[in-house]
Design an enzyme around this catalytic site. Structure first.
Site, mmCIF file in Angstrom:
data_model
loop_
_atom_site.group_PDB
_atom_site.id
_atom_site.type_symbol
_atom_site.label_atom_id
_atom_site.label_comp_id
_atom_site.label_asym_id
_atom_site.label_seq_id
_atom_site.Cartn_x
_atom_site.Cartn_y
_atom_site.Cartn_z
ATOM 1 N N ARG A 261 0.830 -1.194 0.000
ATOM 2 C CA ARG A 261 0.000 0.000 0.000
ATOM 3 C C ARG A 261 0.867 1.247 0.000
ATOM 4 N NH1 ARG A 261 -5.081 -2.142 3.740
ATOM 5 N NH2 ARG A 261 -5.260 -4.076 2.519
ATOM 6 N N ARG A 276 0.881 1.222 10.294
ATOM 7 C CA ARG A 276 0.603 1.595 8.903
ATOM 8 C C ARG A 276 1.892 1.471 8.120
ATOM 9 N NH1 ARG A 276 -3.743 4.376 6.900
ATOM 10 N NH2 ARG A 276 -4.454 4.834 9.015
ATOM 11 N N GLU A 348 -8.635 -0.532 13.705
ATOM 12 C CA GLU A 348 -9.069 -1.582 12.779
ATOM 13 C C GLU A 348 -8.043 -2.716 12.668
ATOM 14 O OE1 GLU A 348 -9.915 -0.220 8.785
ATOM 15 O OE2 GLU A 348 -9.509 -2.217 7.977
ATOM 16 N N SER A 351 -11.588 -6.344 8.519
ATOM 17 C CA SER A 351 -12.630 -5.641 7.800
ATOM 18 C C SER A 351 -13.282 -6.644 6.876
ATOM 19 C CB SER A 351 -11.972 -4.527 6.996
ATOM 20 O OG SER A 351 -12.938 -3.855 6.245
ATOM 21 N N ARG A 388 -0.697 -5.570 12.278
ATOM 22 C CA ARG A 388 -1.601 -5.012 13.285
ATOM 23 C C ARG A 388 -1.927 -6.022 14.380
ATOM 24 N NH1 ARG A 388 -5.527 -0.442 10.507
ATOM 25 N NH2 ARG A 388 -3.769 0.742 9.641
#
Length: 424
Positions: A261, A276, A348, A351, A388
């Site tokens: 990403r 992140r 988060e 998802s 995460r």
RNA sequence: GGAGGCUUCGCCUAGUCCGGUCUAUGGCGCCGCACUGCUAAUGCGGUUUGGGUCUCAAGCCCAUCGAGGGUUCAAAUCCCUCAGCCUCCGCCA
């Protein structure tokens, strides 16, 4: 991609959906106009072509003067057919291009609004009271150092910002999480898959990642290939251009892949640690099912996500994500957010999205049942995004001496009960 | 990277040399019907996908022979480009 029939019959629904997402409702009318042109030019081409074919048969049989007369007309026709064909394919292309820009129709019940307008559905577990336990929690960066598990300095040296090395017990922790996730998926009948991270434009376009998420996708210009941000992409495209027998559904895959990403537009957000990052590994659940089963399948994926987080003994909550914060493919999305002690908030971890028929139409994945051939539904859900989960496990299960208690369910996969500080 | 072969409506396959009668052959599978104590066998019919027309259905029309382009009045068939698969050579974890 939205069903054109639905769009024609109920354009207001599409306009409302666009509006709720904060996207342009006028696009609906552009699509309808383009579709009208597409149909009229296709009809014109069909008529001319039909005449051409008919005359062609006569030409084959005729001879002499009669043949010459026919040829005069057919030569003329040939040009018209060619022009009509070009007009038709241009109109079809323009209509498709517009249709591809339209986001999926929202499922009824999606909360309206932006990022902060989610609806809290459930809360599980209780965050630890570190004050009562008598120590200040360390964040995952610190714990990572103490355990010799995460090396951010060298990650930045070698790969730049948002890059990291997992070292020693950190690397083992990731492998253990991956294996635990896969084991759960297999237990529930998922087919384990290791998928390509590099895909062609059709796969990226088909899953809807070249719309509003495009700026976060890495593109290799020399080869016109994309680095996927999730194995949802290669899993959805796995059955591209296929018709699946309805009795084989649901087809469930658990994909393990690297995820890339760009994190454009998130400057300054989560700059510390591995919350992140530009690359991480993930086990992703993916389902192909009949459209009428999609909502139930969505609940199943959510239940499996909750089961995994519960097995890791993490406090978490479940939210119903608001319309403005959904991906373009998702009709509805639920996030599971785990408590991060040093941030004092839920973040988060997983998802799950119900993409209804949106991706299947773009990728041309269909089902065949007694009634014939029709599009199916696709759904995806995170089982375990490594970085995460590592953050959540380290922070939530840390102990005063800097060690980390390994949750029971993870022990068979890690071979340790406690992660101990390394001597420095 | 180089050389050759292949790609046809679920699977296999005929057709491609020599363009029109391909509205694509045959087998298998599948679906329906008939026959039959049951099963099997047999017979008959159907069976790509997408789009259009149509209130729906039926019907009809168009496209679709790996993809795209070209030649031609006309392309599965001739020409070009590309992709995938296979064989061999080179290189390589």
């Amino acid at each position: 991609m939205i069903d054109l029939r639905v769009l024609r019959e109920d354009p207001d629904r599409a306009r409302a959906s666009q509006r709720a997402r904060g996207e342009d409702p006028g696009l609906v009318d552009q699509v309808l106009a383009a579709d009208e042109l597409r149909r009229s030019s296709a009809t014109r081409f069909d008529e001319l072509r039909s005449e051409q074919k008919g005359l062609g048969k006569l030409v084959a049989k005729a001879s002499g003067e009669e043949k010459q007369q026919l040829l005069a007309r057919t030569k003329e026709l040939a040009d018209e057919v060619k022009a009509a064909d070009a007009a038709q394919s241009e109109a079809a292309e323009r209509a498709r291009a517009l249709l591809l820009q339209l986001s999926n129709l929202l499922e009824p019940g999606v909360p309206e609004g932006g990022e902060d307008d989610f609806v809290l559905l459930e809360t599980h577990g209780t965050p630890r009271d570190f004050a009562a336990e008598g120590f200040e929690p360390r964040d995952h960066v610190e714990i990572g150092k103490i355990l010799g598990a995460i090396d951010l300095e060298r990650g930045a040296k070698v790969g730049g910002a948002r890059q990291y090395y997992l070292t020693g017990v950190g690397a083992l922790l990731e492998l253990a999480l991956a294996n635990m996730a896969m084991a759960q998926a297999v237990r529930y009948g998922f087919t384990p898959m290791i998928t390509p991270s590099l895909v062609k434009p059709e796969a990226m376009q088909g899953t809807g990642f070249l719309a509003q998420a495009a700026e976060n996708v890495y593109h290799l210009a020399d080869d016109d290939l994309y680095l996927v941000g999730t194995s949802e992409v290669p899993l959805a495209a796995y059955h591209m251009d296929e018709i699946l027998p309805a009795e084989k559904l649901p087809l469930r895959y658990a994909g393990y892949s690297s995820c890339y990403r760009r994190e454009a537009g998130s400057y300054g957000k989560d700059t510390r640690g591995i919350i992140r990052v530009h690359q991480f590994e993930k086990v992703e659940m993916f389902s192909f099912c009949a459209p009428e089963d999609a909502a139930a399948e969505h609940q199943r994926l959510l239940a499996w996500e909750k089961e995994f987080l519960t097995a890791l003994e993490l406090p978490f909550r479940v939210i119903d994500v608001a319309s403005g914060d959904l991906g373009s493919s998702a009709a509805r999305k639920f996030d599971c957010e785990a408590w991060i002690p040093t941030q004092g908030k839920y973040r988060e971890l997983t998802s799950t999205s119900n993409c209804t028929e949106f991706q299947a139409r773009r990728l041309s994945v269909r089902l065949r049942d007694a009634d014939g051939v029709r599009p199916l539904a696709t759904l995806n859900g995170t089982l375990c995004a490594m970085t995460r989960n590592i953050v959540a496990v380290l922070e939530n299960h840390q102990q005063a001496d800097g060690s980390v208690r390994v949750p029971e369910a993870l022990r068979p996969f890690l071979g340790k009960d406690v992660l101990e500080p390394v001597a420095r």
